[in-house]
Design an enzyme around this catalytic site. Structure first.
Site, mmCIF file in Angstrom:
data_model
loop_
_atom_site.group_PDB
_atom_site.id
_atom_site.type_symbol
_atom_site.label_atom_id
_atom_site.label_comp_id
_atom_site.label_asym_id
_atom_site.label_seq_id
_atom_site.Cartn_x
_atom_site.Cartn_y
_atom_site.Cartn_z
ATOM 1 N N ASP A 161 0.820 -1.215 0.000
ATOM 2 C CA ASP A 161 0.000 0.000 0.000
ATOM 3 C C ASP A 161 0.850 1.259 0.000
ATOM 4 O OD1 ASP A 161 -2.426 -1.187 -0.132
ATOM 5 O OD2 ASP A 161 -2.771 -1.222 2.017
ATOM 6 N N ASP A 172 -10.118 -4.145 1.514
ATOM 7 C CA ASP A 172 -10.465 -3.621 2.832
ATOM 8 C C ASP A 172 -11.300 -4.595 3.636
ATOM 9 O OD1 ASP A 172 -9.149 -1.242 2.718
ATOM 10 O OD2 ASP A 172 -10.827 -0.115 1.913
#
Length: 533
Positions: A388, A441
């Site tokens: 990320d 997520d």
């Protein structure tokens, strides 16, 4: 049915890699942009604000247009008052950019972008009596109207807005036909929290909890079946992995966690370099296949409680092997649902079908892919953390733009984003759009939460003394940060994402153990306090 499960298992891993890159990009964009890179001078220090332009052609309201305000001039009001609409006039500036061929008293001046500076255009229109300035850009992009000269601009008192070329062409064509055009410019504020974010929070948390209980219940049934096999004289050393109940479960190992980082990065680069309309169609087809498999799996698991005879009756199907009667019954419905979504995916109501297919796919993935211990969880979440940070915050230094955000936003596909996300339309947002959350997520935290519940059940831990409650609370609090729209600085957004995806990431780095029973009580307290904080 076994052949179908093996095909689904291999397909799941492909989709997992596709899905995980999407979880950073949010569906909403900021209305006001405070730019510290452009020069701030007296009279030239406004924030860049998105502006709605209502327009009427011969008293018939047309489609609303969107532009961006200038660094200088009067700030755009956030009120939408129709009585303030003013007539629009197209002007041509003189060669010296300091004179207009028309008197503009009480009108809004519209001019095409040319050799004059933005501030010169505004001063010329204001001198002719204009109440506002609309500048037509020479391309579809919206650029920033800044003050290029080292001067003061407090004398410019009219609001100025830049519109894309297509919007300007529409207004100009209407004026060319002799129609009366009136405009009203305003910049409505976005609510701090839209009800869509609440629905999205419920969907994400509910999916993780539902997948966790389903996974734990399946593991419990597998353990009971294994115990019955031993009592009936079966091999007591037969592992769960070798039993029929768990043969379709894939346990992630440390090597798989490291390979995730490499494979996901490669796939993301391929999408960034070759993303196009045809590539997007390929992703839609893959999503439809995965959604079909997921929806069918969920429906069979749910209906088998009410129709055990159909679930236990198997038929031989060419290329697929043994398939239960219940699977054959629900397959046409699941396939039709997935195909209809693919065909009508751009309609306003298509988000419902996308969410149904997406949740079904996530639930199915969390049944097939599991964490065997906390060590693998630490490696996987740490790898995702590095992934990320690099592709969101470091990649702009290499590619001049955030690779992950460009791909998730669909910049190279006419704005149609990838389908691997859940979304809910903003109900009370005057700017419309969707609130979104990527599959990553939900999948990444879901692996850890479901593992904790399976362990608690197998270790016969109570709710308060176990690990499931605290991981679930940590994930819920992390997702709750999505509701706090006023966390508007990059640092706070950065930490909000960390709490969103990795509530236990830093704590687990201290727990490089193979199983929970070896964890000392002090680490347990630290882990619980980490979640609560």
């Amino acid at each position: 049915m076994a052949s179908m499960s093996r095909c689904f298992r291999s397909f799941v891993w492909t989709l997992v890699v596709v899905n995980l890159f999407a979880h950073q990009c949010r569906g909403d964009s900021e209305i006001a942009h405070e730019d510290v890179d452009t020069p701030s001078q007296p009279g030239c220090d406004n924030s860049f604000v998105l502006v709605k332009i209502r327009n009427w052609m011969d008293n018939m309201e047309a489609t609303e247009l969107v532009g961006v305000s200038a660094r200088f001039g009067e700030k755009i009001s956030d009120r939408n008052v129709e009585t303030e609409a003013i007539p629009l006039a197209l002007i041509s500036l003189g060669t010296s950019c300091n004179s207009s061929s028309l008197p503009l008293t009480g009108q809004a001046a519209m001019v095409r972008r040319g050799e004059c500076t933005f501030t010169s255009m505004a001063r010329t229109a204001q001198a002719a009596g204009a109440k506002a300035l609309v500048v037509i850009n020479d391309k579809e992009d919206l650029c920033k109207m800044v003050c290029s000269d080292n001067d003061t601009f407090t004398d410019i008192t009219i609001p100025s807005v830049l519109v894309p070329k297509s919007a300007g062409d529409t207004l100009e064509a209407s004026l060319g036909r002799g129609e009366t055009v009136k405009i009203l410019m305003y910049s409505p504020k976005r609510p701090l929290v839209d009800i869509s974010e609440v629905f999205l929070w419920l969907m994400a948390v509910g999916t993780v909890l539902g997948a966790s209980f389903w996974s734990a219940w399946t593991a419990k049934e597998a353990a009971q079946e294994h115990y019955r096999t031993i009592k009936e004289g079966g091999d007591p050393y037969l592992s769960d992995a070798e039993s029929d109940v768990n043969k379709d479960v894939v346990d992630i190992n440390v090597m798989s966690a490291f390979l995730f980082l490499i494979m996901a990065s490669i796939f993301l680069l391929v999408l960034y370099k070759f993303m196009s309309q045809w590539f997007l169609i390929l992703l839609v087809i893959l999503f439809c296949i995965g959604g079909f498999e997921g929806l069918q799996t969920c429906m069979v698991a749910l209906l088998s409680r009410w129709f055990p005879r159909a679930a236990g009756s198997y038929y031989s199907v060419p290329l697929l092997g043994g398939v239960s009667a219940l699977s054959l019954s629900v397959a046409p419905f699941a396939l039709t649902f997935a195909i209809l979504w693919g065909v009508y995916r751009n309609n306003s109501f298509a988000w419902i079908g996308q969410d149904v297919l997406g949740i079904s796919l996530i639930l199915s993935v969390l049944q097939v892919v599991r964490l065997p211990n906390i060590k693998v969880s630490t490696v996987l979440l740490s790898a995702a953390f590095i992934y990320d940070i690099f592709w969101v915050f470091v990649s702009p230094l290499i590619f001049s733009e955030s690779v992950m955000i460009v791909v998730a936003r669909g910049d190279k596909t006419n704005g149609e984003g990838i389908p691997m996300l859940l979304k809910v339309p903003r109900l009370f947002d005057p700017w419309g759009g969707y609130s979104i959350i990527g599959f990553g997520d939900i999948l990444l935290p879901g692996l850890l939460v479901s593992f904790c519940l399976r362990y608690d059940w197998s270790a016969k831990k109570s709710l308060l003394n176990g690990y499931f409650l605290w991981t679930a609370v940590g994930y819920g609090l992390g997702q709750f940060s999505r509701l706090l729209e006023f966390l508007n600085t990059q640092i706070l957004k950065f930490f909000a994402e960390l709490s969103n995806l990795y509530p236990f990431c830093f704590c687990d780095m201290c727990l490089f153990r193979a199983d929970f029973p070896r964890i000392r009580g002090s680490w347990l307290i630290l882990q619980k306090l980490t979640v609560l904080n």
